[in-house]
Design a protein around this motif. Sequence first.
Motif, PDB file in Angstrom:
ATOM      1  N   ILE A  46       0.891  -1.197  -0.024  1.00 57.76           N
ATOM      2  CA  ILE A  46       0.134   0.072  -0.072  1.00 57.76           C
ATOM      3  C   ILE A  46       0.918   1.074  -0.048  1.00 57.76           C
ATOM      4  O   ILE A  46       1.630   1.545   0.879  1.00 57.76           O
ATOM      5  CB  ILE A  46      -1.044  -0.177   1.223  1.00 57.76           C
ATOM      6  N   ALA A  47       0.935   1.970  -1.182  1.00 56.49           N
ATOM      7  CA  ALA A  47       1.818   2.878  -1.391  1.00 56.49           C
ATOM      8  C   ALA A  47       1.225   4.288  -0.904  1.00 56.49           C
ATOM      9  O   ALA A  47      -0.124   4.263  -0.462  1.00 56.49           O
ATOM     10  CB  ALA A  47       2.241   3.234  -2.682  1.00 56.49           C
ATOM     11  N   GLY A  48       2.051   5.521  -0.943  1.00 62.54           N
ATOM     12  CA  GLY A  48       1.444   6.821  -0.367  1.00 62.54           C
ATOM     13  C   GLY A  48       0.768   7.330  -1.474  1.00 62.54           C
ATOM     14  O   GLY A  48      -0.333   6.989  -2.355  1.00 62.54           O
ATOM     15  N   SER A  49       1.205   8.372  -2.246  1.00 63.17           N
ATOM     16  CA  SER A  49       0.684   9.129  -3.308  1.00 63.17           C
ATOM     17  C   SER A  49       1.577   8.693  -4.539  1.00 63.17           C
ATOM     18  O   SER A  49       2.251   7.670  -4.467  1.00 63.17           O
ATOM     19  CB  SER A  49       0.838  10.617  -3.047  1.00 63.17           C
ATOM     20  N   PHE A  50       1.425   9.507  -5.481  1.00 61.95           N
ATOM     21  CA  PHE A  50       2.385   9.243  -6.670  1.00 61.95           C
ATOM     22  C   PHE A  50       3.796  10.171  -6.549  1.00 61.95           C
ATOM     23  O   PHE A  50       4.510  10.367  -7.660  1.00 61.95           O
ATOM     24  CB  PHE A  50       1.937   9.455  -8.113  1.00 61.95           C
ATOM     25  N   SER A  51       4.311  10.439  -5.246  1.00 63.45           N
ATOM     26  CA  SER A  51       5.392  11.152  -5.245  1.00 63.45           C
ATOM     27  C   SER A  51       6.749  10.279  -5.245  1.00 63.45           C
ATOM     28  O   SER A  51       6.673   9.226  -5.096  1.00 63.45           O
ATOM     29  CB  SER A  51       5.363  11.853  -3.819  1.00 63.45           C
ATOM     30  N   GLY A  52       7.798  10.886  -5.231  1.00 64.47           N
ATOM     31  CA  GLY A  52       9.106  10.470  -5.365  1.00 64.47           C
ATOM     32  C   GLY A  52       9.263   9.507  -4.117  1.00 64.47           C
ATOM     33  O   GLY A  52       9.823   8.585  -4.317  1.00 64.47           O
ATOM     34  N   GLU A  53       8.975  10.384  -3.110  1.00 63.30           N
ATOM     35  CA  GLU A  53       9.110   9.453  -1.829  1.00 63.30           C
ATOM     36  C   GLU A  53       8.452   8.076  -1.818  1.00 63.30           C
ATOM     37  O   GLU A  53       8.933   6.943  -1.307  1.00 63.30           O
ATOM     38  CB  GLU A  53       8.556  10.336  -0.655  1.00 63.30           C
ATOM     39  N   SER A  54       6.989   7.945  -2.132  1.00 62.58           N
ATOM     40  CA  SER A  54       6.416   6.916  -1.890  1.00 62.58           C
ATOM     41  C   SER A  54       6.939   5.860  -2.955  1.00 62.58           C
ATOM     42  O   SER A  54       7.045   4.724  -2.763  1.00 62.58           O
ATOM     43  CB  SER A  54       5.000   7.253  -2.622  1.00 62.58           C
ATOM     44  N   ASN A  55       7.330   6.170  -4.429  1.00 61.76           N
ATOM     45  CA  ASN A  55       7.565   5.515  -5.425  1.00 61.76           C
ATOM     46  C   ASN A  55       8.936   4.785  -4.858  1.00 61.76           C
ATOM     47  O   ASN A  55       9.302   3.633  -5.021  1.00 61.76           O
ATOM     48  CB  ASN A  55       8.060   6.138  -6.529  1.00 61.76           C
ATOM     49  N   GLN A  56       9.800   5.575  -4.154  1.00 63.34           N
ATOM     50  CA  GLN A  56      11.033   5.011  -3.668  1.00 63.34           C
ATOM     51  C   GLN A  56      10.755   3.926  -2.756  1.00 63.34           C
ATOM     52  O   GLN A  56      11.695   3.014  -2.740  1.00 63.34           O
ATOM     53  CB  GLN A  56      12.086   6.112  -3.244  1.00 63.34           C
ATOM     54  N   ARG A  57      10.157   4.213  -1.739  1.00 61.98           N
ATOM     55  CA  ARG A  57       9.514   3.105  -0.714  1.00 61.98           C
ATOM     56  C   ARG A  57       9.373   1.841  -1.256  1.00 61.98           C
ATOM     57  O   ARG A  57       9.551   0.808  -0.957  1.00 61.98           O
ATOM     58  CB  ARG A  57       8.866   3.985   0.459  1.00 61.98           C
ATOM     59  N   ALA A  58       8.255   1.926  -2.258  1.00 66.41           N
ATOM     60  CA  ALA A  58       7.734   1.084  -3.104  1.00 66.41           C
ATOM     61  C   ALA A  58       8.866   0.140  -3.735  1.00 66.41           C
ATOM     62  O   ALA A  58       8.871  -1.079  -3.999  1.00 66.41           O
ATOM     63  CB  ALA A  58       6.701   1.388  -3.693  1.00 66.41           C
ATOM     64  N   GLU A  59       9.687   0.874  -4.185  1.00 65.47           N
ATOM     65  CA  GLU A  59      10.866   0.287  -4.856  1.00 65.47           C
ATOM     66  C   GLU A  59      11.785  -0.681  -3.919  1.00 65.47           C
ATOM     67  O   GLU A  59      12.280  -1.800  -4.388  1.00 65.47           O
ATOM     68  CB  GLU A  59      11.806   1.368  -5.648  1.00 65.47           C
ATOM     69  N   GLY A  60      11.825  -0.220  -2.711  1.00 61.57           N
ATOM     70  CA  GLY A  60      12.576  -0.766  -1.894  1.00 61.57           C
ATOM     71  C   GLY A  60      11.750  -1.976  -1.488  1.00 61.57           C
ATOM     72  O   GLY A  60      12.301  -3.126  -1.283  1.00 61.57           O
ATOM     73  N   LEU A  61      10.324  -2.124  -1.555  1.00 63.00           N
ATOM     74  CA  LEU A  61       9.768  -3.518  -1.326  1.00 63.00           C
ATOM     75  C   LEU A  61       9.864  -4.326  -2.414  1.00 63.00           C
ATOM     76  O   LEU A  61      10.197  -5.404  -2.300  1.00 63.00           O
ATOM     77  CB  LEU A  61       8.149  -2.891  -1.162  1.00 63.00           C
ATOM     78  N   LYS A  62       9.904  -3.846  -3.355  1.00 62.99           N
ATOM     79  CA  LYS A  62      10.254  -4.653  -4.804  1.00 62.99           C
ATOM     80  C   LYS A  62      11.421  -5.314  -4.813  1.00 62.99           C
ATOM     81  O   LYS A  62      11.546  -6.569  -5.126  1.00 62.99           O
ATOM     82  CB  LYS A  62      10.047  -3.645  -6.058  1.00 62.99           C
ATOM     83  N   GLN A  63      12.594  -4.502  -4.545  1.00 63.74           N
ATOM     84  CA  GLN A  63      13.860  -5.110  -4.231  1.00 63.74           C
ATOM     85  C   GLN A  63      13.979  -6.168  -3.218  1.00 63.74           C
ATOM     86  O   GLN A  63      14.597  -7.418  -3.414  1.00 63.74           O
ATOM     87  CB  GLN A  63      14.872  -4.176  -4.002  1.00 63.74           C
TER      88      GLN A  63
END
Length: 363
Positions: free
Chosen positions: A167-184
Amino acid sequence: MVKCLTVLLTILIHNTCLAINVTFINPSVPGTAFWDRVSAAAVAAADDFDIQLTILYGRDNRIFQYKAIEQAIAAEITPDYIIFMPYDGNAVQSYDLIEAAKIPFVTIERTLQPTEQAELGQPQQKYHYWLGEIFHNNVNAGKLLADALIEQAVKGANKKSLTAIGIAGSFSGESNQRAEGLKQSIDAHHNIELLQVVPAIWSRERSRHIILQLTERFGDIDIAWAASDSMALGVLDSLKSGYDKMNPKLAIGGIDWTVEAIQAVKQGDLAASVGGHIMQTAWALVKIYDHHRGIKVFTKGKNSESYDLEVIHNKNIMHYFILANKVNWRAVNFKQFTRSYTKQDHYQFSFRLIIEALNNNSD
């Protein structure tokens, strides 16, 4: 007598001239659990440094944030420094505004999309009054949380493969980066399948509904990763509502170290919470204090992380549990983090020292 008064007046004028006026643009509103703690820690640090700290609010909106910056610049006493978090969509305009006012500024967080971040360049290059950044690696934060949740889920599972949702936040860089960590993290575990990542716009209410929708779509889910504690608590709300299709062993966790989340970790309701960035404005004040005293602490073109986040889970919860209470930040001597005090060439922005100070003065 006249001579004594003259000396006293000279001292008072001298002290006034030395006083540092800093304005912090809190990007949220008063009453926000995470950002209230950021401000509280900053106020305590400012007191240690004899800094006159003014806090204005961006009200969770880039337009209001820009107006807050305008207010700071137009203040009767112009701040010596401004601390703020750039917003997606008008970061360039905000930087232009402060640069034109010739006020040195420090930014916190890395929340922008890569294209906008690239347009800003690096500190002290395109924007000479941009002294530097205080930020952590959001990719690492997302990965740290996912690793903790996977470890918890694997322990309680009686099957070889597990499923996870984000469950991500918005479409901001901060949220995208955290989601990228999840995927890694998922990619590093061959037995975990990431079903879907859905934005909840940082909303607890939305996350309540999203987890129900995802459960209906995918059935049994083992791991619920959330980009913030508030959204993780929304998932927990749905789990506790009695909705019997949800996995009772669902490993849930978020990012921010809110009081409610830390309490939920102790109770075993949340598996983990990642945090430490409540200190980010205090760390900015530490560097401003040193910079103002003539120490070269801001480097032109530097963009490396300032500190690391940490994870709270069932193994270390008692060490961190003091954060679940109203924290007496004044128990921390923030001067111990300055290079003026340590005489070292680098900073040790470790939350371990914060916790030690808080625990030692908890009585």
